[in-house]
Motif scaffolding. Sequence first.
Motif, PDB file in Angstrom:
ATOM      1  N   SER C 302       0.911  -1.144   0.087  1.00  0.00           N
ATOM      2  CA  SER C 302       0.045  -0.038   0.150  1.00  0.00           C
ATOM      3  C   SER C 302       0.861   1.525   0.120  1.00  0.00           C
ATOM      4  N   ARG C 303       2.061   1.240   0.782  1.00  0.00           N
ATOM      5  CA  ARG C 303       2.843   2.257   0.967  1.00  0.00           C
ATOM      6  C   ARG C 303       3.426   2.676  -0.384  1.00  0.00           C
ATOM      7  N   ARG C 304       3.925   1.509  -1.186  1.00  0.00           N
ATOM      8  CA  ARG C 304       4.511   1.862  -2.399  1.00  0.00           C
ATOM      9  C   ARG C 304       3.471   2.112  -3.558  1.00  0.00           C
ATOM     10  N   ILE C 305       2.382   1.687  -3.446  1.00  0.00           N
ATOM     11  CA  ILE C 305       1.243   2.075  -4.301  1.00  0.00           C
ATOM     12  C   ILE C 305       0.982   3.882  -4.349  1.00  0.00           C
ATOM     13  N   SER C 306       0.804   4.066  -2.780  1.00  0.00           N
ATOM     14  CA  SER C 306       0.380   5.418  -2.624  1.00  0.00           C
ATOM     15  C   SER C 306       1.603   6.303  -2.618  1.00  0.00           C
ATOM     16  N   SER C 307       3.048   5.936  -2.870  1.00  0.00           N
ATOM     17  CA  SER C 307       4.065   6.968  -3.188  1.00  0.00           C
ATOM     18  C   SER C 307       4.462   6.524  -4.685  1.00  0.00           C
ATOM     19  N   ASN C 308       3.547   5.981  -5.535  1.00  0.00           N
ATOM     20  CA  ASN C 308       3.673   5.693  -7.244  1.00  0.00           C
ATOM     21  C   ASN C 308       5.227   5.194  -7.195  1.00  0.00           C
ATOM     22  N   GLN C 309       5.609   3.969  -6.168  1.00  0.00           N
ATOM     23  CA  GLN C 309       6.676   3.203  -6.392  1.00  0.00           C
ATOM     24  C   GLN C 309       6.628   2.062  -6.879  1.00  0.00           C
TER      25      GLN C 309
END
Lengths: 291, 261, 460
Positions: C302-309
């Motif tokens: 989720s963190r990666r998706i929200s920071s477009n990583q």
Amino acid sequence: MTLAVAYISPFVPPEWIAAHGLRPTRLVPDSPPELAPPAGLCPFAAAFARSASVADAVVITTTCDQMRRIAEQITTDPSRLFLMNVPATWQIPAPLQLYTDELRRLARFLVRLGGVSPTPQHLAAVMRHHDADRRIVRSSASPHNAVRLALVGPHLRQQDLWLFDCITQAGGCVALDATDTGQRSLPAPFNDHMLSIDPLAELARAYFLTIPDAFRRPDTLLHQYLRQQLVTCRIQGIILVRYLWCDQWHAQLPRLKENLKVPVVEIDLGGQDHDLARTRNRIESLVGILQ
Amino acid sequence: MICAGIDGGSRAIKIVLLDADTQQILASGACDQGIDHNALAAQLFDDLLQRLDLPRQAVAHIVATGYTRNGIRFADTTVTEITCHAVGVRRLMPHAMTIIEVGGQDSKLLRLDTNGFVRDFAMNDRCAAGTGRFLEVLATRLNTSLSALGDLAARSAHPASISSTCVVFAESEIIGLLASGTPCEDIVAGVQLAIAQRVAAMAGRELIDPIIFTGGVALVPGMRQAMEQAIAHPVTLPPHPQLTGALGAAILAAREVKVGS
Amino acid sequence: MNQPPAQITLHQWRQRYHDLCAAGLRQPPYGGPLQRHVADGDYRLLKLRFDNSPAALRLWNLLLTEESRLFAARDQGKNIIGTMKDLGTVPVMAYSLPNTIAFYPDGAWWVPCIMVKSTRDLSIADTHGIDESFCPVRAMLGAFITGQHFPPPDLLICSVGATCDDFSAIAQRLSSLGWPILWWEIPARRRPDPDEPAIHLPGLFHAPLSQVAFVKAELMRIRDALASVCGHPLDDAMLSEGIKAANRARRMLRQLRRLVFTAPRCPLPALELLIAEMLAIHYCSDREETLAVYQDLLHEVSRRISSNQGLFSPDAARIFWVNPVADLRAMNLLEDCGGRLCGTEFLFCHAIDEIPENVPPMDALAMMALADPMVGSASDRAERICHDASQLGAEAVLISRIPGASHCALEGGLFREMIQKRLGLPVLELEVPPLCDALEPALRTRIQALVESVSQRRAR
């Protein structure tokens, strides 16, 4: 012309089909020698698919995974194909009940094909007739002076029946045909008393509980049967036949060697028909050490 | 009285001439197999007789064995190679209880009883990946000879893993391993182990010592060690492992003559 | 603690682990550096590439410590149930009992890969007559015989009937060598006749009510056996709780899959997703830790998706993968060749779909068991694959054949036909042995060709 219902498994009672007024036809599949099935596909299943695709109706059982899956290759028309669930477990009542229910379900399929539900009396009569025929098959004799062998394994294709001649030419005889087309696949004689009371139950009992096979879990019935027959038929050696990619019978090789204490040779039959020289060599070697 | 045993294998023809009275080997030889099994065997047979300055009529009885035995028309009788190898090995190693024979295109395992009779056997004559053919493919691919394989294998610290059950696909694997930089010695050790493991799979669990390793592949350096590793038993090579089948056939020929007379 | 997402080698994990510890990484008791597993014989790790997140570290450590966890469970006096073949239903029952864990002996099929055949499990199977013509799950036979990978279970349960023949034969061989097995019958799921009472199963399939009733009766037998072995009754209330706990894990996994498959940039590599899915079958012998691992993975993804990583190119070809692989390295190859996972069907979607909670628990479990994709026809399975591949925007389908598996010979062709007819997608079928190093050039060529065909279709 009575509609023919093709089948292959010994767990499909032909008398059940006949009692419904249809013609049971046990297939011996054939396949053109130049057609080799793809890797991983049992050559027998491939041959069966070709043979069965021209039948009016086909009954396949779930005793073999590849045959279960080949059903979809034959036809997707549910009015022509019946996949019969034959349980692998057998030691408690539920699998026998499932098998009996499957016979009833098969009956509905046969009626949809144009068959007629038999009365218990008619069913019993048909069963007695088939039973009498089987008694004749059971009592056939074998030559005295040849090396006495047991042939163990699944059904054979038409083009593999030369095995019997090969064995004879090598100086052996098949004193026990424990393939799916031989004595092993015959149900035990019907109990006449039970035939009169509940022929369907007796049919289910005889077919489901008395035919030993490699797919059963546990497969103890098969080994009990072979141990008994080894003595009765004075078997000196065993030829285990299996098709390439057949796991159930291939896995029996070490069990047969461990349990039966006679020489066991495995013959694997492939999609191509170049097996003759190799197979002959193995059979002659087996007969040679037993003579 | 002289008797002859001819082992018409799939890759080579071997012949042993035996003095039936003294049981001494008078001559032996081998040649590559070809299209006309009968002619090739006859040529070799005549060459051996010429060496001893003997005519054909001097040979009382000939037994042919091996894959092409039925094509050797001048033989008097045929016996399977299973029986012949058992007889031949037992003559050379009287206490042998298990025989592993790996030839150019097939492999066999024989279990003997205490009298030297074959009580059970297994054969792989379908899959070349458990036979000498695999070694030939390997040697060709590595541009080396069969006799050099042993030295290479001995230098291996991590035998490569060969997955394929078919020698054709296994050749592709060898190419892949070379391309990925796997050392030749690891590939050789891997192939030798793969052959030995396939034989071990055929052998199953019941292996009774002494185990004799015979056939042409037994002569390839490194194979004995690979076999010992795979079956976890010591193995012994008989003298002239390539000739045990022909020797057994010659011994059986001598027995047949004695019984006949 | 957070670095840009990347795939790193085991050697690179050494430094990464050091950095994470320095940043205050909190680990479970089974935590530690990945390279310690190599010392235990897990040599394959040297060739794999791993996600660099702490969540992935926890996932790998959970997987690679299962053996020691099982032996510790034995020492602690826990009941250990070996559940074979059914892939997800019986473990739910076992975990409903106190002081009881279940494990999946079939999972030994990865041992030859992870330990690079150093343990002789396959060669032991060979000597018992179960050779390479059988599926790599034959390593299980060697594992039982050596006793090195798990302690003897208190009860071994195995489904038969509509299961693959090679597994059935291997299990029978195991039984013949002295391991008693409680066999239970799973009938071949069939489409109901028009006049037959039927029921929708989770996951698109239907079945006659009579089949559900039969399987329920079989599971009742298993329930009784579990209760007897564990010395504790297993009632509906306990089963309901067990189902709820299973569903917590399944919900989290489903959410993880949805996020990973639909994210514009792939937030979790294929290898870690495969392992995560496998945990659903029997929780890697620790249900609570599985939930914790899923929680961490969800958080990271989720963190990666929200920071477009994300990992890999945003243009990576979206590949739907069918069937699990015997060599984990094959999952790395997909991404090496320019692909990314956009969907999976690893033969156990019935261990991922939620178990109904609005029916009596035994009925619910019977429905799940019958929803096993292996138990029905290949056409049924193909329907589900087409449905999921379509929903997830797959651009190609890769079918991994399992060497020797009896179902693979026929189903691939049928899948291909249906996928091409319904979805018009390119399909690749390839066989992955337990160690695919030598075949890597051939596998790469094929996967690259599939990815190239996706690129060409996009350009058209």
